[in-house]
Motif scaffolding. Structure first.
Motif, short mmCIF file in Angstrom:
data_model
loop_
_atom_site.label_atom_id
_atom_site.label_comp_id
_atom_site.label_asym_id
_atom_site.label_seq_id
_atom_site.Cartn_x
_atom_site.Cartn_y
_atom_site.Cartn_z
N ILE A 48 0.60 -1.31 -0.15
CA ILE A 48 0.01 -0.26 0.17
C ILE A 48 0.89 1.38 -0.20
CG2 ILE A 48 -1.88 1.65 1.44
CD1 ILE A 48 -3.00 -1.48 1.96
N ALA A 49 2.21 1.53 1.22
CA ALA A 49 2.93 2.38 0.82
C ALA A 49 3.33 2.88 -0.57
CB ALA A 49 4.45 1.63 1.24
N LYS A 50 2.89 1.56 -1.63
CA LYS A 50 3.67 1.77 -3.23
C LYS A 50 2.99 1.70 -3.75
CE LYS A 50 8.35 2.08 -2.18
NZ LYS A 50 9.59 1.95 -2.61
N GLU A 51 1.79 1.83 -3.82
CA GLU A 51 -0.39 1.67 -4.51
C GLU A 51 0.29 2.28 -5.48
OE1 GLU A 51 -4.61 2.70 -4.14
OE2 GLU A 51 -3.78 3.55 -2.53
N GLN A 52 0.44 3.16 -5.92
CA GLN A 52 0.43 3.68 -7.59
C GLN A 52 1.67 2.94 -8.30
OE1 GLN A 52 -2.46 6.35 -8.31
NE2 GLN A 52 -1.82 5.03 -9.97
N ALA A 53 2.43 2.93 -7.63
CA ALA A 53 4.15 2.12 -8.94
C ALA A 53 2.68 0.65 -9.13
CB ALA A 53 4.89 2.51 -7.93
N ILE A 54 2.59 0.23 -8.36
CA ILE A 54 1.77 -1.54 -8.60
C ILE A 54 1.16 -1.34 -8.78
CG2 ILE A 54 1.17 -3.57 -6.50
CD1 ILE A 54 2.64 -2.43 -4.50
N ARG A 55 -0.07 -0.02 -8.70
CA ARG A 55 -1.49 -0.43 -9.73
C ARG A 55 -1.14 -0.12 -10.84
NH1 ARG A 55 -6.41 1.83 -6.89
NH2 ARG A 55 -7.68 0.87 -8.12
N ASP A 56 -0.16 1.06 -11.32
CA ASP A 56 0.04 1.42 -12.30
C ASP A 56 1.05 -0.10 -12.97
OD1 ASP A 56 -0.72 3.43 -12.49
OD2 ASP A 56 1.40 4.44 -11.89
#
Length: 152
Positions: A48-56
């Protein structure tokens, strides 16, 4: 603590890097499946701390969905409820499969016993071919002897 759990505990710190690669995402999902709720919570917090990079990322977004991290982000209680339901469903499914396998084994054992009994019955009712040839030879010899006495 098993070797598997020790591995997961040490690998938790690199899940954010693993999750964005094809094979790494599979590793993260396998870790997720094998982990207890405390370790899952640790994994979820890191991701969750890296949510945006992971979801992209293509692979990261698949892990995000399969691990239901959206529910974890919405609230730990929501996520824990989802985990409990999932675990209960898996246990029910395993129980059903186990019952079915047990029934199949019992049926197989009964069929095997029935076949053995049937085979024993068939074997006792059939005439042994070797014995029947000897009997035929004896009969034909007796019949020949009888036929010669009749002719005389």
């Amino acid at each position: 603590v098993t070797v598997k759990h020790r591995f997961i505990k040490t690998a938790v710190f690199v899940v954010d890097k693993l999750v964005t690669t094809p094979s790494g995402s599979r590793i993260v999902e396998a870790m997720w499946q094998a982990a207890d709720s405390q370790i899952k919570s640790s994994i979820a917090q890191i991701l969750i701390a890296k949510e945006q990079a992971i979801r992209d990322n293509t692979y990261g977004s698949i892990v995000w969905k399969n691990c239901n991290l959206k529910a974890f982000k919405q609230g730990v209680n929501t996520w824990e409820e989802w985990e409990r339901k999932k675990k209960k469903n898996m246990e029910s499914f395993e129980e059903i499969i186990s019952d079915k396998l047990t029934a199949e084994k019992e049926n197989t054992a009964q069929n095997t016993e029935s076949n053995e009994i049937s085979n024993d019955i068939v074997k006792s009712d059939t005439v042994n071919p070797v014995t029947s040839k000897k009997t035929k030879k004896k009969r034909s010899t007796n019949e020949t002897a009888t036929d010669t006495t009749k002719k005389n």
